[in-house]
Motif scaffolding. Structure first.
Motif, PDB file in Angstrom:
ATOM      1  N   GLU A 193       0.902  -1.279  -0.072  1.00 50.26           N
ATOM      2  CA  GLU A 193       0.044   0.087  -0.082  1.00 50.26           C
ATOM      3  C   GLU A 193       0.884   1.069  -0.142  1.00 50.26           C
ATOM      4  O   GLU A 193       1.682   1.363   0.563  1.00 50.26           O
ATOM      5  CB  GLU A 193      -1.062  -0.034   1.081  1.00 50.26           C
ATOM      6  CG  GLU A 193      -0.213   0.208   2.659  1.00 50.26           C
ATOM      7  CD  GLU A 193      -1.177   0.738   3.482  1.00 50.26           C
ATOM      8  OE1 GLU A 193      -2.587   0.753   3.283  1.00 50.26           O
ATOM      9  OE2 GLU A 193      -1.113   0.841   4.921  1.00 50.26           O
TER      10      GLU A 193
ATOM     11  N   TYR B 258       0.726   4.993   1.306  1.00 50.64           N
ATOM     12  CA  TYR B 258       0.151   5.640   2.430  1.00 50.64           C
ATOM     13  C   TYR B 258       0.910   6.753   2.872  1.00 50.64           C
ATOM     14  O   TYR B 258       2.101   6.614   3.068  1.00 50.64           O
ATOM     15  CB  TYR B 258      -0.171   4.830   3.484  1.00 50.64           C
ATOM     16  CG  TYR B 258      -0.873   5.547   4.628  1.00 50.64           C
ATOM     17  CD1 TYR B 258      -1.999   5.795   4.654  1.00 50.64           C
ATOM     18  CD2 TYR B 258      -0.271   5.837   5.992  1.00 50.64           C
ATOM     19  CE1 TYR B 258      -2.774   6.706   5.750  1.00 50.64           C
ATOM     20  CE2 TYR B 258      -0.895   6.540   6.908  1.00 50.64           C
ATOM     21  CZ  TYR B 258      -1.976   6.898   6.683  1.00 50.64           C
ATOM     22  OH  TYR B 258      -2.782   7.827   7.845  1.00 50.64           O
TER      23      TYR B 258
ATOM     24  N   ARG C 209      -4.984  -2.110   5.985  1.00 50.32           N
ATOM     25  CA  ARG C 209      -5.014  -0.889   5.002  1.00 50.32           C
ATOM     26  C   ARG C 209      -5.631  -0.005   5.951  1.00 50.32           C
ATOM     27  O   ARG C 209      -6.651   0.173   6.790  1.00 50.32           O
ATOM     28  CB  ARG C 209      -5.857  -1.380   3.826  1.00 50.32           C
ATOM     29  CG  ARG C 209      -5.698  -0.485   2.716  1.00 50.32           C
ATOM     30  CD  ARG C 209      -6.628  -0.787   1.736  1.00 50.32           C
ATOM     31  NE  ARG C 209      -6.535   0.212   0.628  1.00 50.32           N
ATOM     32  CZ  ARG C 209      -7.311   0.203  -0.511  1.00 50.32           C
ATOM     33  NH1 ARG C 209      -7.861  -0.779  -0.754  1.00 50.32           N
ATOM     34  NH2 ARG C 209      -7.202   1.397  -1.390  1.00 50.32           N
TER      35      ARG C 209
ATOM     36  N   SER D 209     -11.055   4.387   2.118  1.00 52.05           N
ATOM     37  CA  SER D 209      -9.826   3.865   1.858  1.00 52.05           C
ATOM     38  C   SER D 209      -8.706   5.309   1.641  1.00 52.05           C
ATOM     39  O   SER D 209      -9.030   5.867   0.911  1.00 52.05           O
ATOM     40  CB  SER D 209      -9.600   2.966   0.743  1.00 52.05           C
ATOM     41  OG  SER D 209     -10.419   1.675   0.858  1.00 52.05           O
TER      42      SER D 209
ATOM     43  N   SER E  89      -5.456   5.076   1.338  1.00 50.58           N
ATOM     44  CA  SER E  89      -4.158   4.412   0.738  1.00 50.58           C
ATOM     45  C   SER E  89      -4.365   3.830  -0.676  1.00 50.58           C
ATOM     46  O   SER E  89      -5.555   3.362  -0.901  1.00 50.58           O
ATOM     47  CB  SER E  89      -3.374   3.632   1.617  1.00 50.58           C
ATOM     48  OG  SER E  89      -4.128   2.413   1.680  1.00 50.58           O
ATOM     49  N   HIS E  90      -3.344   3.678  -1.455  1.00 47.53           N
ATOM     50  CA  HIS E  90      -3.416   2.852  -2.729  1.00 47.53           C
ATOM     51  C   HIS E  90      -2.915   1.520  -2.586  1.00 47.53           C
ATOM     52  O   HIS E  90      -2.214   1.072  -2.093  1.00 47.53           O
ATOM     53  CB  HIS E  90      -2.540   3.552  -3.729  1.00 47.53           C
ATOM     54  CG  HIS E  90      -2.766   5.097  -3.880  1.00 47.53           C
ATOM     55  ND1 HIS E  90      -3.767   5.578  -4.484  1.00 47.53           N
ATOM     56  CD2 HIS E  90      -1.847   5.937  -3.576  1.00 47.53           C
ATOM     57  CE1 HIS E  90      -3.711   6.905  -4.332  1.00 47.53           C
ATOM     58  NE2 HIS E  90      -2.392   7.362  -3.702  1.00 47.53           N
ATOM     59  N   LEU E  91      -3.771   0.671  -2.805  1.00 51.45           N
ATOM     60  CA  LEU E  91      -3.505  -1.005  -2.638  1.00 51.45           C
ATOM     61  C   LEU E  91      -3.227  -1.580  -3.788  1.00 51.45           C
ATOM     62  O   LEU E  91      -3.654  -1.257  -5.045  1.00 51.45           O
ATOM     63  CB  LEU E  91      -4.946  -1.742  -2.040  1.00 51.45           C
ATOM     64  CG  LEU E  91      -4.579  -3.320  -1.896  1.00 51.45           C
ATOM     65  CD1 LEU E  91      -3.764  -3.261  -0.874  1.00 51.45           C
ATOM     66  CD2 LEU E  91      -5.876  -3.992  -1.637  1.00 51.45           C
TER      67      LEU E  91
END
Length: 602
Positions: free
Chosen positions: A325, A327, A385, A397, A399-401
């Motif tokens: 992730e 973040y 996450r 969300s 963050s980028h997963l």
């Protein structure tokens, strides 16, 4: 001598004795008063208990009396209901009898009418019958012609789609799909308290066809303006998860052919990115078919990948999974563990290798053998996450997963392939002059010196050499080797692209929104630079773009899935997402390069 008596002292002593007796009497009085008070309290308690017992007895008698009255009322009510039910049953029986009589009468009348129609058709003259048959034949011919035209139209549309995909493949453009979600309960929010503007829940984004999106730009005091956006595929609110995945599935075949593939979901919070990529877990009582129908691209892609691998030779492919992730512009390895062996996301660095590709240092890979193991690993780390509630979504969300499936493939056994080729040429070899088989011994036969190594293994008409089992030359076993190659399937669920005012966060969460917007702005800058073919592409302006450098501008087959909301409330964010997708379609990438798995002969 007379005896002296101190009368004052005697009086003082008597006074002291009297005072002592007085204190004793007072203490006794206090003790009696205390005992009297205790007796009064006990008497009050006894009286209160008697009173409570009396009240409880009275209450119990009243309760029993109420119960008897309620039972009598209930019996009376039940008696009335029973009589009413009997009356209703009687009415129903009468209605049913009337219905049967009407049905019988209607059936008889219909039979009579059919008989009259049959008699009338028999009494028609032959000329009218011929005209009717002619008209029926013409109608049937027109229907067949219409069906043929429909089939031809479907075939032409399919052919046009294939040609378009071929052109996209040749040009190297990024594939862009769009999905418009249905209206959800949180869309019904009044954004104009005065009532002067359009309602926030009004639909303004429509999927007009399978490749076009229309947006109605509504402004107070101005006419409605329609903006059209075209993409490779557009999914409307009625399209299910399986329909979306069917358009993605052809990309997965390229993985085992030696190409890298990246699927990225972009859009604002609440537009359906995580639903599209992950789906949601249905209830346990749902059937297996219903659970599979609710799965997103990631579980379906994992299942399809292992299905394709099952059709290949055993142990020819191995799969590893990694989960990261991004973040606050930092890359975290969600599969990493701390010194005690507990799962804990560890910070990692992104570097550029000597070959120009991006790589994450010390990244954790977990070997997997089926799709269920992949989803178990992903499900175990998703709770780590970063999430935060916003005005748009209660569990947004932050963050980028990035889920990466790395496939290690082995090339075919060169020696076995050579033997199969030589076995197929056995008949031809019997009619030709015996020659040395091994490429090392070409100098022993001048007629074969002009043949190259590649020609020997690929041409079936110009290789009359006998089987290596009968060749006097050494076996080429040591000169042929299996060359493994690695391909990657990157599945990316980006964070929401909405502005700070729309998210409504404050305090420490503002830094999260700022990092998300900066990384997505960096992604837009990279796409713009690639579309305009600038000499410098700012990949390193963000960890996200640096990490995805190989997929965005490299040789990977990239699919950008735009997720947009249909309502007026989010029309600004929807237009921003559609504009980014239009810009991405203009990028002309280099042709995706296939990993080298050709047979090599030393």
């Amino acid at each position: 001598m007379p005896l002296f008596i101190n009368r004052d002292r005697m009086f003082a002593h008597q006074v002291h004795l009297l005072e002592h007796k007085l204190r004793s009497k007072e203490e006794r009085i206090l003790e009696l008063e205390t005992e009297n008070a205790i007796l009064h309290l006990r008497l009050a308690e006894c009286l209160g208990k008697l009173r409570r017992d009396h009240e409880e007895g009275t209450r119990a008698r009243n309760h029993h009396q109420h119960q008897r009255e309620a039972q009598e009322i209930t019996r009376a009510t039940l008696t009335k209901l029973l009589s009413g039910v009997q009356a209703v049953k009687q009415d129903l029986s009468e209605v049913f009898a009337v219905y049967l009589s009407f049905a019988t009468e209607l059936e008889e009348q219909s039979k009579q009418l059919l008989e009259k129609v049959g008699q009338a058709s028999l009494t028609r003259n032959g000329h009218c019958a011929d005209e009717v048959q002619d008209l029926q034949a013409r109608v049937a011919a027109l229907e067949r012609s219409l069906e043929e035209e429909r089939e031809r139209c479907r075939a032409e549309r399919h052919r046009r789609k294939e040609l378009h995909n071929t052109v996209v493949e040749l040009r190297g453009n990024i594939r862009v799909h769009c999905r418009v979600r249905p209206v959800l309960p949180f869309d019904h929010v009044q954004s104009h308290p005065s009532g002067s503007g359009p309602a926030s829940s009004e639909e303004v984004v429509y999927a007009t066809s399978d490749d076009t999106v229309m947006v109605n730009c509504i402004k107070t005091g101005t006419p409605v303006q329609n903006k059209m956006f075209e993409f490779e595929r557009v999914h409307g609110p009625e399209d299910c998860q399986e329909t979306v995945f069917e358009e993605v599935k052809p990309l997965l075949t390229s993985l085992l052919d030696g190409y890298n593939v990246c699927i990225m979901a972009y859009g604002q919070t609440g537009s359906g990115k995580t639903h599209t990529m992950m789906g949601f877990q249905p209830l346990e009582e749902h059937s297996v078919t219903q659970q599979e129908a609710q799965q997103g691209i990631i579980p379906k892609a994992a299942a399809e990948l292992f299905r394709l691998i099952s059709e290949k030779p055993v142990e020819s492919h191995t799969v590893e999974v990694s989960v990261m992730e991004v973040y606050n512009n930092e890359v975290f390895d969600l599969l990493a563990k701390d010194e005690q062996g507990n799962a804990a996301g560890q910070r990692r660095d992104v570097i550029t290798t000597s070959s120009g590709t991006s790589q994450v240092t010390s990244l954790t890979y977990a070997p997997v053998s089926n799709a269920s193991e992949v989803m178990q690993i992903i499900g175990s780390v998703l709770k780590r996450r970063a999430h935060c509630p916003t005005l748009v979504h209660t569990d947004s969300s932050r963050s980028h997963l990035i889920v990466t499936l790395t496939i290690s493939s082995k090339s075919p056994n060169a020696l076995a392939l050579a033997r199969r080729l030589q076995s197929a040429k056995k008949d031809m070899q019997r009619t030709t002059q015996k020659e040395w088989w091994s490429p090392r011994c070409r100098r022993a036969n001048p007629a074969a010196r002009h043949l190259s190594d590649e020609h020997l293994f690929s041409s079936s008409a110009s290789s009359p050499c006998p089987s290596p089992l009968t060749s006097p030359c050494p076996s080429p076993r040591n000169s042929m080797s299996q060359t493994p190659f690695r391909t990657k399937l990157q599945l990316v669920d980006l964070a929401g692209s909405e502005c700070v005012g729309m998210s409504g966060v404050s305090g420490a969460a503002l830094w999260e929104v700022s990092c998300i917007n900066r990384s997505l702005s960096a992604l837009a800058d990279v796409l713009g630079a690639l579309a305009e073919q600038r000499p410098h592409v700012p990949y390193r302006n963000s960890r996200l773009t640096h990490l995805l450098q190989d997929a965005i501008g490299g040789d990977a087959k990239l699919l950008l899935m735009l997720c947009v909301s249909p309502t007026q409330r989010f029309v600004t964010e929807s237009l921003q997402s559609l504009g980014l997708g239009t810009r991405a379609r203009q990028i002309q990438k280099d042709l995706p390069r296939k990993k080298n798995n050709t047979l090599r002969v030393k």
